[in-house]
Each structure stands twice: as structure tokens, then as C-alpha cells.
Design an enzyme around this catalytic site. Structure first.
Site, short mmCIF file in Angstrom:
data_model
loop_
_atom_site.label_atom_id
_atom_site.label_comp_id
_atom_site.label_asym_id
_atom_site.label_seq_id
_atom_site.Cartn_x
_atom_site.Cartn_y
_atom_site.Cartn_z
N GLY C 27 41.31 37.97 35.58
CA GLY C 27 40.74 36.96 36.45
C GLY C 27 39.24 37.13 36.52
O GLY C 27 38.71 38.23 36.27
N ASN C 28 38.54 36.06 36.83
CA ASN C 28 37.09 36.15 36.95
C ASN C 28 36.58 35.04 37.86
O ASN C 28 37.16 33.96 37.94
CB ASN C 28 36.42 36.06 35.57
CG ASN C 28 37.05 34.98 34.69
OD1 ASN C 28 36.87 33.79 34.95
ND2 ASN C 28 37.79 35.37 33.68
N SER C 44 33.07 40.89 31.19
CA SER C 44 34.40 40.82 30.57
C SER C 44 35.13 42.17 30.63
O SER C 44 34.55 43.22 30.31
CB SER C 44 34.24 40.40 29.11
OG SER C 44 35.50 40.25 28.49
N GLY C 45 36.39 42.15 31.05
CA GLY C 45 37.26 43.33 30.90
C GLY C 45 36.90 44.53 31.74
O GLY C 45 37.36 45.64 31.46
N SER C 74 34.88 36.31 28.84
CA SER C 74 35.10 35.47 27.65
C SER C 74 35.35 34.01 28.02
O SER C 74 35.22 33.12 27.19
CB SER C 74 36.26 36.03 26.81
OG SER C 74 37.42 36.15 27.61
N ASP C 75 35.68 33.76 29.29
CA ASP C 75 35.91 32.38 29.74
C ASP C 75 34.63 31.68 30.19
O ASP C 75 34.68 30.57 30.74
CB ASP C 75 36.93 32.36 30.89
CG ASP C 75 38.28 32.90 30.45
OD1 ASP C 75 38.79 32.42 29.42
OD2 ASP C 75 38.82 33.79 31.13
N HIS C 96 45.41 34.63 36.67
CA HIS C 96 46.78 34.41 36.16
C HIS C 96 47.76 34.68 37.31
O HIS C 96 48.76 35.36 37.11
CB HIS C 96 47.07 35.34 34.97
CG HIS C 96 46.37 34.96 33.71
ND1 HIS C 96 46.95 35.04 32.47
CD2 HIS C 96 45.13 34.45 33.50
CE1 HIS C 96 46.09 34.63 31.54
NE2 HIS C 96 44.97 34.28 32.13
N ASP C 119 46.94 20.35 53.41
CA ASP C 119 45.79 20.89 54.16
C ASP C 119 44.62 21.23 53.24
O ASP C 119 43.48 21.35 53.71
CB ASP C 119 46.19 22.17 54.90
CG ASP C 119 47.00 21.89 56.16
OD1 ASP C 119 46.91 20.77 56.70
OD2 ASP C 119 47.73 22.80 56.61
N HIS C 168 48.92 28.26 30.13
CA HIS C 168 47.95 29.30 30.41
C HIS C 168 48.00 29.71 31.90
O HIS C 168 48.84 30.52 32.27
CB HIS C 168 46.57 28.80 29.97
CG HIS C 168 45.48 29.83 29.99
ND1 HIS C 168 44.34 29.69 29.23
CD2 HIS C 168 45.33 30.97 30.67
CE1 HIS C 168 43.55 30.74 29.45
NE2 HIS C 168 44.14 31.53 30.32
N TYR C 226 39.53 20.79 62.64
CA TYR C 226 40.09 22.12 62.49
C TYR C 226 38.95 23.13 62.49
O TYR C 226 37.89 22.88 61.93
CB TYR C 226 40.89 22.22 61.19
CG TYR C 226 41.53 23.56 60.97
CD1 TYR C 226 42.82 23.82 61.44
CD2 TYR C 226 40.87 24.57 60.29
CE1 TYR C 226 43.42 25.05 61.24
CE2 TYR C 226 41.46 25.81 60.09
CZ TYR C 226 42.74 26.04 60.56
OH TYR C 226 43.33 27.26 60.36
#
Lengths: 235, 235, 235, 235
Positions: C27-28, C44-45, C74-75, C96, C119, C168, C226
Site C-alpha cells: 500500500g502507498n 517503494s517496498g 512503483s505506482d 490491497h 455516509d 487488482h 454532522y
């Protein structure tokens, strides 16, 4: 003797708990020193939080204990058979992690349904057949190793770093003890998502091949570009 | 009085929380001193994190309180009936753990679908019938004990250390309070995996008998070879 | 340079762990400074618990690294493409997370089945098509961004702050890095509940439109009521 | 003013987190002082870990704020309507806990499938209808309260301490703020087990009535015998 490898194997076994892959003592990790052809493995039935470095058991590839006062994991003959046949692996993990075990119990292999899978396992994660009565009686753990090797005829264990034993649970491996545990964790997540995706869409098909290739190859192999590349070090 | 057993029963009750087997106060563990025929059990409705050793209640096999200021678990008559009939057990656990309770509610027993099951329970984990209105009115908790004993006609409680009460939840037992809690945890994991494996493959069959036998017997009995064997001590 | 934004991006990445949205490094999170047109993103990583503020990578909207010693996620090209096209967003999260990924793998969008969804996401959460072989080869990450933009033709990314990439996983966004992570968490919960509600009632219909409108609008827009309104501050 | 009640309401709101019943700020607990007819409730949209006793909002039964600098939960009119109609309750909890919300989204009430349910809710846990467009526009939160009261015609809110709002989520109540949170937790567990038991056995029937009666009455009412009875104190 092999202090560094023992430390890695100890840490990798403790990570089974950290990653929530084990209940009680249902899992074991080993590592191999390829130069000395010696395997280090967890002792049988010892709690992870009580494991000490001196509890690690060292064996040769004939299964003879070279160092260690405790009995090695009862699955040791399976580990050794895999090290003998899969020459490029450095660590092996066995666990009964929940969803991987569910697929093993249902005797279903796991096609590549998503990029999470494709990032780590190149194609289907296979399930074995059951051992016969004769194979069980002759030598259960050794023949379990042979069964895995049989199932991998035509498959490359480096790009498919794990297997589901029918009715039993997963074995995974990797370049090191730590990598074999990570692959166990990946398999568990992949299995959980495959399980639920099949509930949601029972006619689910595998990911298109060009996406599988892209995801696997951007993380692995000579042209990979994921993570940090440091000169002189493996990623 | 019975300080060592009380300590074990206290610890075993606290392990219900550690192993995530209970919500609120929905569970209780007891232990028995077979020489004195005295049972130690958790008091009713007390939070696990407030339990002290002096809260433990001691009763004889007639259900008479021998020591303790608090009322014992309302399930005490069930525990006592089991101790009277299952002579080789030393501890009993009742919980409403999620997946075991789901099988109990669905009134389904759990066939041996995998080696995780075979490692600890030898064959199917049975579900009882419902108690009749008359049995409920006459003595609900005592008759719950009798119902379990009835269900175990022809079964050995040592190799099948647990049961599902129809519409209710599991009871498990073992050689000690600690072992009865471990068996509760095993049952929960086995139930969770059986649940999902049935979703994945509704025609799922039990494990081949030669694998069930192998797995149960490598962990239990005179020829077992799992864990560490220390002279003069049980594994 | 951009210390405040880097701090926010770092914190938002760490929240992926806090909210249990990531396994390993899957995740990023990024953020954008709209005045300087500079993007800050995770390297990355790198493990979340080892991330430091100086590890954050700064890029311009051409993808050129302006500051930082490590390689960006990398994304990154996907993030940049979204910032270029969705002018009102300030942060982007890719994960993910389990149930959002399951819907992505099953190639199903998520209709608004409940007020939890209404919501935060105004109407259906869309799933994309798969990229073609050509699009993958030409530039996988950039074309992933273009694919999302294509899917949002006629949709407002501000009121639908997320998407499922076929096969994905999810991308979500928001007014800030922190908001994009919150929307990732919301999507995960919404997906989990949609999954199980569909198991319980396979003919489930979307919430009546007047209830969707009420819930979305009481939390968002000029007449929302709210939370706490502080003069001079956005809620 | 009402310091003791405020403390109880604060603690009860924090228990939503402890019991894992809330994501972000999706839940609120209130309590009532029946002598003064004043209600204490959580402020809207404030994180549970930042809540302080002075943040609690005090209102009268007309919804007028009597004390407090922050805006009360947007669901306040629902709480007040319930206090006006259900005279024997002392606390109310609203959450979006996962499995209760799933049943609400699937518009299914929860029959009593097990003793865990029967121990706390006497019979079916009901689901409401949807509010009409007119009811939503006239006053959504007030009419939500009226909808619950309508659904409870012929039902006793003391023995059925909760409801599922169609397409929305659960409201539960109890003799105190703490009890209302406990009932929210019970409802969540009961819903989770009902969900999976229905997957396992889609033709599942409710528990026999004589067992429902036994379980509810051994924990509640004049002849109950669960927990510790202390003179001069309610159990």
C-alpha cells in the site's frame, strides 16, 4: 555452529506468531547452509515464546542430528527432502494458517485470481493428491516430501514458492527462512481473498495472462523495478 | 486448600481470554482432584480480569460447596456429571466460541476434514440432540451433563475430547484444566476451517482413514513421536 | 522542502497499518501541494515501521524526482495521472485491503446497500475494466491512471472518492492524505458488509434513493450537520 | 452537573472501541437521569480517544441543550424519542457494528437460533421498515425514533433490548449506558453466529421454545440464578 543461520531460523519461527499464522505449536520453519549442507530447524512441540537459539536443531541431509539437545520437528524429513530436490531454496515454512488450510482441506488449488497473487506466485498454487496407505506406512513425512516433489514435475519451485498438501496444510519456501515465512503469509492472504471472491462470483476466471506476467515480472527477475536497489546487495 | 489446582483453574480461565474464546463472561473452566474427589470451578458471572485465586469455588461430587464465598458457575452440575462419568479427565471447559457455536446452532457434527482435526480429535466431533421440555424443567444443567454422557455411548471421551450441545455451544475436556482449554481452542479452529471448507466444496468428504490414524497416533498413544519426551514426565 | 506535507504523507502511510489495511508493504499514500504542483509519495517496498520523513520522495507532475534518495512507489505514475485529472483532490491511497480487493477480483462494483456507504460514497463504487495487453506493455502504471479517469467519465470523484481496479485492488482519494486513507478504510468496511449482506440475501437491492440522499447530504455539502463546525476551519 | 452520569456515558462510549464495535466515529452512547429528565450524549464526530468528560452534552427531553459547548450526536432526536417511549431504559447505544449492520442491510430480523441469543434477547430481534420519503424530509432522526417505537408495538423493549434499522444499523438499549453497550456487543456476536449458521444450514429453525424460556429466565427476572447476588444491590 551456524549461529547466524540459527538466529535467522529462530526469528523466522517467531514471525509465524507475529504474522498470525499459527495456533499453539502448529508450524515450523527451517533454513539451510548450502555450503555445509546442514539444516537448522525448530524443535518439536516447543512454544514460540519459549524458543531460544540453543534449542535449534542442526541436521545433515541424511537426517542425522549434528547438534542440539531437543528432538527436531516431526516434519523434518519433509523439509530435508525438499532441500535435496529444490536446489535454489534457502528456507522452508510449514503452518496450518487458516485459509490456506481450508483450500488444502477442500483439495482445491488456487488459480491466480488477482494481482496480489501474481505479485508473489507465478500462476496457480497447486494442491497435491493424498498419500496412499502404503506411502503413509512406509514413511509419512519423507513421502510427504516426495509427494511435493512429484507435484512439482514441470513446475519451477522458485516462481511457485508453495504448495497445498491435500487434507493437510501449506508448505512454502523461499531464498531464506524469512522469505519462506513471508510467502506463507502471502499464501494465506491470497487464499482468503480467493475464498471470498469465489463466494461472490462462483464462475470467477483467472486474471488475464498479460496482467499476471506484468505483475510477477515487475517484482521479480532481471527487469523488476519494485523496491529499492542497493549496489552490491540483493533487493 | 487445593491451592495448586485453584491456581491452574484460575490460569485456565484467564487463557479463555488470551485465546480469544470468550465474550463478556461466556465461559468457565473447572478442574478435579481425583484423590479427594473435589472440583474447583470459576464463580458465576465474574469478569476474567477480576478473578482472584480466592474466588475459586470448591465443591464435592454431590455439588455441595466445600469452600468459597461466591456462587459457582451456573453450569456446575454439567461439569460434575461429566467428572462422574468420564473417569480419565482432569479438566473441563465450556465456552461460546464463535465457530464451534455456529456448528452447535446448525445442529451439525464435524467430520474429520483435515489433519489439524486428526491431530487432536480422533474422528467426528459429535453434536447432541435437544433436551426435552421435561428434561429442561427437571434440571437443565444436570440433564445437560447426562445428555453428553448419553451421546458418548460407544465413544471414548479421551480420544474425542469435546462435544457440541445442540443450539448451545461446545464443552471440551482434557487431562488438566489447561488441556481442556487447549482442546476448546483446537475445536474452534477446526470448526472455522470446516465451515469455510464446506462453503468451498459442499460435497467435501472426510479425510481418508489411514491419514486420520497416522496423524492422531503420531501425536498420541504409546508410539507417538511429536514433541519432547522427558524421562519421568508426561509429554 | 514541503516538510508539512511530507509529515502528513508519512503519518497517513503509518495509518494504513493502524487501520489494518495493509500486509507487508502492499500500500502507498501520496499527497499534493497544489500551489507548487509537487507530489510527495512513499518510497517503494519500504516497511511502514521503518519509514522516516526524509525517506519521502518529492516529484513534479512530469514524474521527475525533485527530492529524495529512494525510488518512489512503483505506482507513482497512477497517482500523478489522478492528480492531473481530479483537480479537487489532495491525497491518494492505494492498498490491497481484503474485502475491497475481493470485489475488485470478482470484477463487481459495490451498489449502495446501506447508510454506512451512503455516509461517505454517493452512489455505486465503480469497478474498472481490465487493461489490454497493449496498454499494459505501453505503460502499465500510467495507463492504470488513465483507466480510472476513463471510468469516471460522468462521475464526480469528490463524491465518489474511490474505485476498484479489476483483478487488482482499490484506489481511494480525498481532500488530504489523511482523508484518502479514511476513505480506504470506509471502502473496506463497506465492501465487507456488502459481501456478507449479499450472502444473506442474494437478491439484495440498493438503498432507496431518498435515504441515500439524506445520509450523504447530512455529512457533506453546504447543509451538512454532522460533526463540529468551528469558525474559520473546515470541519 | 450530572457528573456521575457523564462519567458513565464517557466510559460507555470508550467501551465501543474496547469491544471493537466502531470504526472512525460511527457510534454513540447516551444515558438518562430519570429524576431530572436530562439526557447526556456524546458530541458529534469527535474521536473516542479524544473525548473528555466536559465534552459530554446535556439535553432536556425537548432536545434543548442544557449544558455543553459542542454539538450533540446528530442521532440525538432518535435517542430522545426512545427515552420518551421506553420508560424503563437508562442508556442507548447506536453503532454500525459489522454483522448487526449486515442483517440490517439485508432487511432480515434475527430469529433466536441459539442460547447465546436466548441468554440476552427474549425472542426475535426485529428489523424495521424503511422510512418514507416524506418521513425522511419531515425529520429524519426524530422519525427514526418513531419508527422504532412503531416496530415495538406489542413488544417489550426490556426483554428485547435492541432493533435493526432497515438499510442502516443497530440501536440497542439497557438499564444503563454500560448495559446498552453490552447489548450492542451481544447483538453483534449473535448476528455473526446467525449469519454463519444460516450459511451452514439454510433451513435453520429457531431454538425450541422451552430452551429459549429456560435460558432467558435463568439470567433474568425474579427466579434468575446466574451471577452473584449481593444484598441491597442489583445483580
Amino acid at each position: 555452529m551456524l549461529e547466524e543461520l540459527k538466529q535467522k531460523v529462530l526469528k523466522a519461527n517467531q514471525n509465524l506468531v507475529k504474522y498470525n499464522l499459527v495456533t499453539l505449536t502448529w508450524g515450523n520453519v527451517s533454513g539451510i547452509d548450502r555450503k555445509k549442507n546442514l539444516v537448522v530447524i525448530k524443535p518439536s512441540g516447543v512454544d514460540y515464546d519459549k524458543l531460544k537459539i540453543e534449542d535449534m536443531v542442526v541436521l545433515d541431509l541424511n537426517g542425522k542430528i549434528v547438534e542440539g539437545k531437543l528432538r527436531p520437528s516431526s516434519d523434518t524429513p519433509t523439509h530435508i527432502e525438499l532441500y535435496k530436490n529444490f536446489k535454489n531454496i534457502g528456507g522452508i515454512t510449514h503452518s496450518h494458517s487458516t485459509y490456506a488450510t481450508i483450500f488444502a482441506q477442500a483439495c482445491k488449488d488456487i488459480p491466480c485470481y488477482g494481482t496480489t497473487h501474481a505479485d508473489h506466485f507465478y500462476g496457480t498454487i497447486p494442491v497435491t493428491r493424498f498419500l496412499t496407505k502404503k506411502e503413509v506406512e512406509e514413511g509419512y513425512e519423507l513421502n510427504t516430501g516426495k509427494l511435493i516433489v512429484e507435484r512439482f514435475k514441470g513446475l519451477d519451485p522458485v516462481v511457485t514458492p508453495g504448495v497445498l498438501l491435500a487434507g493437510h496444510a501449506p508448505f512454502t519456501w523461499g531464498s531464506s527462512p524469512a522469505e519462506s515465512v513471508k510467502n506463507n503469509l502471502v499464501l494465506e492472504r491470497v487464499a482468503e481473498m480467493a475464498f471470498a471472491a469465489l463466494q461472490l462470483n462462483p464462475k470467477l476466471k483467472a486474471l488475464p495472462e498479460h496482467i499476471i506476467n506484468k505483475h510477477y515480472l515487475r517484482k521479480h527477475g532481471p527487469n523488476s523495478y519494485y523496491g529499492q536497489i542497493k549496489p552490491g546487495k540483493k533487493k
